[in-house]
Design an enzyme around this catalytic site. Structure first.
Site, PDB file in Angstrom:
ATOM      1  N   SER A 135      10.278  24.594  40.665  1.00 43.09           N
ATOM      2  CA  SER A 135       9.193  23.799  40.102  1.00 43.09           C
ATOM      3  C   SER A 135       9.004  24.105  38.622  1.00 43.09           C
ATOM      4  CB  SER A 135       7.911  24.150  40.864  1.00 43.09           C
ATOM      5  OG  SER A 135       6.797  23.648  40.184  1.00 43.09           O
ATOM      6  N   TYR A 179       1.733  30.879  45.001  1.00 43.62           N
ATOM      7  CA  TYR A 179       2.715  29.793  45.191  1.00 43.62           C
ATOM      8  C   TYR A 179       3.707  29.777  44.035  1.00 43.62           C
ATOM      9  CZ  TYR A 179       4.914  25.235  45.027  1.00 43.62           C
ATOM     10  OH  TYR A 179       5.854  24.229  44.920  1.00 43.62           O
ATOM     11  N   LYS A 194       8.135  30.642  43.634  1.00 43.51           N
ATOM     12  CA  LYS A 194       9.245  29.886  43.017  1.00 43.51           C
ATOM     13  C   LYS A 194       9.997  30.771  42.024  1.00 43.51           C
ATOM     14  CE  LYS A 194       8.551  26.262  45.421  1.00 43.51           C
ATOM     15  NZ  LYS A 194       9.462  25.995  46.542  1.00 43.51           N
TER      16      LYS A 194
HETATM   17  N1  LIG Z   1       5.621  17.859  45.884  1.00 41.35           N
HETATM   18  C1  LIG Z   1       5.583  18.495  44.715  1.00 41.35           C
HETATM   19  O1  LIG Z   1       4.774  18.149  43.845  1.00 41.35           O
HETATM   20  C2  LIG Z   1       6.537  19.631  44.428  1.00 41.35           C
HETATM   21  C3  LIG Z   1       6.719  20.057  43.102  1.00 41.35           C
HETATM   22  C4  LIG Z   1       7.598  21.109  42.848  1.00 41.35           C
HETATM   23  C5  LIG Z   1       8.276  21.737  43.885  1.00 41.35           C
HETATM   24  N2  LIG Z   1       8.056  21.307  45.168  1.00 41.35           N
HETATM   25  C6  LIG Z   1       8.786  21.988  46.262  1.00 41.35           C
HETATM   26  O2  LIG Z   1       9.594  21.043  46.928  1.00 41.35           O
HETATM   27  C7  LIG Z   1       9.716  21.370  48.311  1.00 41.35           C
HETATM   28  C8  LIG Z   1       9.331  20.163  49.150  1.00 41.35           C
HETATM   29  O3  LIG Z   1       8.033  19.737  48.787  1.00 41.35           O
HETATM   30  P1  LIG Z   1       7.327  18.502  49.513  1.00 41.35           P
HETATM   31  O4  LIG Z   1       6.348  17.942  48.554  1.00 41.35           O
HETATM   32  O5  LIG Z   1       8.340  17.616  50.110  1.00 41.35           O
HETATM   33  O6  LIG Z   1       6.529  19.289  50.641  1.00 41.35           O
HETATM   34  P2  LIG Z   1       6.216  18.876  52.166  1.00 41.35           P
HETATM   35  O7  LIG Z   1       5.137  19.771  52.634  1.00 41.35           O
HETATM   36  O8  LIG Z   1       5.984  17.410  52.266  1.00 41.35           O
HETATM   37  O9  LIG Z   1       7.588  19.221  52.894  1.00 41.35           O
HETATM   38  C9  LIG Z   1       7.909  20.521  53.327  1.00 41.35           C
HETATM   39  C10 LIG Z   1       8.411  20.416  54.751  1.00 41.35           C
HETATM   40  O10 LIG Z   1       8.800  21.715  55.191  1.00 41.35           O
HETATM   41  C11 LIG Z   1       8.308  21.924  56.514  1.00 41.35           C
HETATM   42  N3  LIG Z   1       8.161  23.379  56.670  1.00 41.35           N
HETATM   43  C12 LIG Z   1       7.346  24.222  55.975  1.00 41.35           C
HETATM   44  N4  LIG Z   1       7.490  25.479  56.421  1.00 41.35           N
HETATM   45  C13 LIG Z   1       8.447  25.464  57.400  1.00 41.35           C
HETATM   46  C14 LIG Z   1       9.041  26.449  58.235  1.00 41.35           C
HETATM   47  N5  LIG Z   1       8.664  27.724  58.168  1.00 41.35           N
HETATM   48  N6  LIG Z   1       9.983  26.071  59.126  1.00 41.35           N
HETATM   49  C15 LIG Z   1      10.363  24.771  59.216  1.00 41.35           C
HETATM   50  N7  LIG Z   1       9.839  23.781  58.455  1.00 41.35           N
HETATM   51  C16 LIG Z   1       8.887  24.125  57.558  1.00 41.35           C
HETATM   52  C17 LIG Z   1       7.013  21.136  56.593  1.00 41.35           C
HETATM   53  O11 LIG Z   1       6.645  20.774  57.914  1.00 41.35           O
HETATM   54  C18 LIG Z   1       7.342  19.903  55.738  1.00 41.35           C
HETATM   55  O12 LIG Z   1       7.892  18.862  56.515  1.00 41.35           O
HETATM   56  C19 LIG Z   1       8.817  22.592  48.516  1.00 41.35           C
HETATM   57  O13 LIG Z   1       9.636  23.735  48.431  1.00 41.35           O
HETATM   58  C20 LIG Z   1       7.872  22.532  47.342  1.00 41.35           C
HETATM   59  O14 LIG Z   1       7.377  23.806  47.008  1.00 41.35           O
HETATM   60  C21 LIG Z   1       7.228  20.268  45.454  1.00 41.35           C
END
Ligand SMILES: NC(=O)c1ccc[n+]([C@@H]2O[C@H](COP(=O)([O-])OP(=O)(O)OC[C@H]3O[C@@H](n4cnc5c(N)ncnc54)[C@H](O)[C@@H]3O)[C@@H](O)[C@H]2O)c1
Length: 341
Positions: free
Chosen positions: A127, A152, A156
């Site tokens: 991120s 959080y 990262k």
């Molecule tokens: N959305 C944003 O703004 C953003 C920005 C920067 C980085 N990220 C990173 O991108 C990645 C995806 O983000 P997103 O927005 O799609 O999030 P999200 O919460 O929609 O998707 C994450 C998925 O992982 C699953 N999950 C979480 N812990 C788990 C575990 N222990 N075992 C199995 N499944 C598990 C959840 O059920 C979910 O479906 C994450 O690592 C997040 O930190 C997101």
């Protein structure tokens, strides 16, 4: 070589859009998700778009034995895209150990399996939060990583360090960390999109939920920052563009085009938009008037962050294509669909 890819968290927001792009490019996808922040119904959306059902295994990646069993069963996995994580900044302050366990413990388990496998390709969801308030804009990948503002954010930073250290002593492991700026929007088919649980932490779902009447009012935190209109600036990237970058990164590793076995890329549009510009875009594409008010500044908010995208454009051969209006329009269509159910 097998084209079987493990997508952890593949039913989540970014994961589901990436599964679609992978399947469109002929990859066979295995999703592991525990549904902690998603629903199995997302699979139907993926099938509606691609006509193909990915393999889905529901389990919690914190269960190390299940991770080991998974790799024993799927010996032909050639790449892993690791989305699964907890991502609520506020919750991470309240419950840091949950975040360290889920975001770092799971990462270690996956890398342990991959380093035993021999050759492996790994993509990590990082991120722009690692940059904090960068000294120079746009932000290049060489900008210093600033002390994390939350557990959080720290997961990262430490996650990247874990991968870098592991790659150093495991030349057969190739990894790319993708530093996302602000992913927004939904698939044009309106079959998949973002499904925030509870009060949205991010601006765009809060806007669309306010637009649809689920939230009464949006608070804009601060209009006296040193920016064009006084509100904070971010780099909003359409989630489909972001998803395509994952395919480009994976192809780079699979075809051994990588320069080193650990690389970092920013994923953004390169353009910063202020909170008021995002609201204006929403009002334009939806025809709705948004109920918002200017509230005091919020502690910890970065003033401006937008990406220098040259490395991703030139080295990865990928470029974000969608405009803010297109992304906002898709987010609004998705919100209307979700609420009409
Ligand atoms: N959305 C944003 O703004 C953003 C920005 C920067 C980085 N990220 C990173 O991108 C990645 C995806 O983000 P997103 O927005 O799609 O999030 P999200 O919460 O929609 O998707 C994450 C998925 O992982 C699953 N999950 C979480 N812990 C788990 C575990 N222990 N075992 C199995 N499944 C598990 C959840 O059920 C979910 O479906 C994450 O690592 C997040 O930190 C997101």
């Amino acid at each position: 070589m097998s084209k079987k890819i493990l997508v952890t968290g593949g039913l989540g927001f970014i994961g589901s859009h990436t599964v679609v792009e992978l399947q469109n490019e002929g990859f066979e996808v295995v999703i592991v998700d525990n549904l902690s922040n998603s629903s199995e119904a997302v699979l139907d959306g993926i099938v509606a778009i691609t006509g193909k059902k990915p393999i889905f295994e529901k389990f919690d990646l914190r269960e190390k034995k299940k991770v080991q069993d998974f790799f024993q069963k799927h010996t032909d996995i050639t790449g892993v895209i690791h989305f699964a994580a907890s991502k609520a900044v506020g919750e991470s302050v309240e419950n840091p150990l949950l975040y360290y366990e889920n975001n770092l413990g799971v990462l270690v388990y996956l890398l342990q399996e991959l380093t035993q496998k021999g050759e492996a390709n790994f993509i990590f969801s990082s991120s722009c939060t690692v940059y904090g308030q960068a000294d120079e804009l746009p932000i290049t990948e060489d900008a210093p990583v600033k002390p994390a503002e939350s557990p959080y954010g720290n997961t990262k930073q430490v996650g990247e360090e874990i991968i870098k250290d592991t790659c150093k002593v495991n030349p057969q492991l190739k990894a790319i960390a993708l530093r996302y700026f602000n992913p927004i929007g939904a698939h044009a088919s309106v079959e998949i999109g973002e499904l925030p649980t509870g009060v949205p932490q991010n601006l765009v779902p809060f806007i669309t939920q306010t637009g649809i009447g689920l939230r009464e009012q949006l608070s804009v935190f601060g209009d006296d920052y040193p920016t064009n209109d006084g509100t904070c600036i971010r780099d909003y990237i359409h989630v489909v563009d972001l998803a395509k970058a994952h395919v480009a990164a994976l192809q780079r590793l699979i075809t051994e085009k990588n320069d080193t076995n650990y690389e970092i890329f920013n994923l953004g549009t390169g353009k910063g938009s202020s909170v008021l510009e995002v609201i204006n875009s929403f009002e334009k594409v939806s025809g709705e008037k948004l109920n918002y008010r200017i509230a005091p500044r919020r502690e910890g908010d970065v003033i401006q962050a937008y990406a220098d995208t040259r490395r991703a454009n030139e080295v990865l051969g990928w470029k974000a294509k969608s405009s803010l209006d297109e992304a906002m329009s898709s987010a609004w269509q998705w919100e209307k669909k979700v609420r009409s159910k």
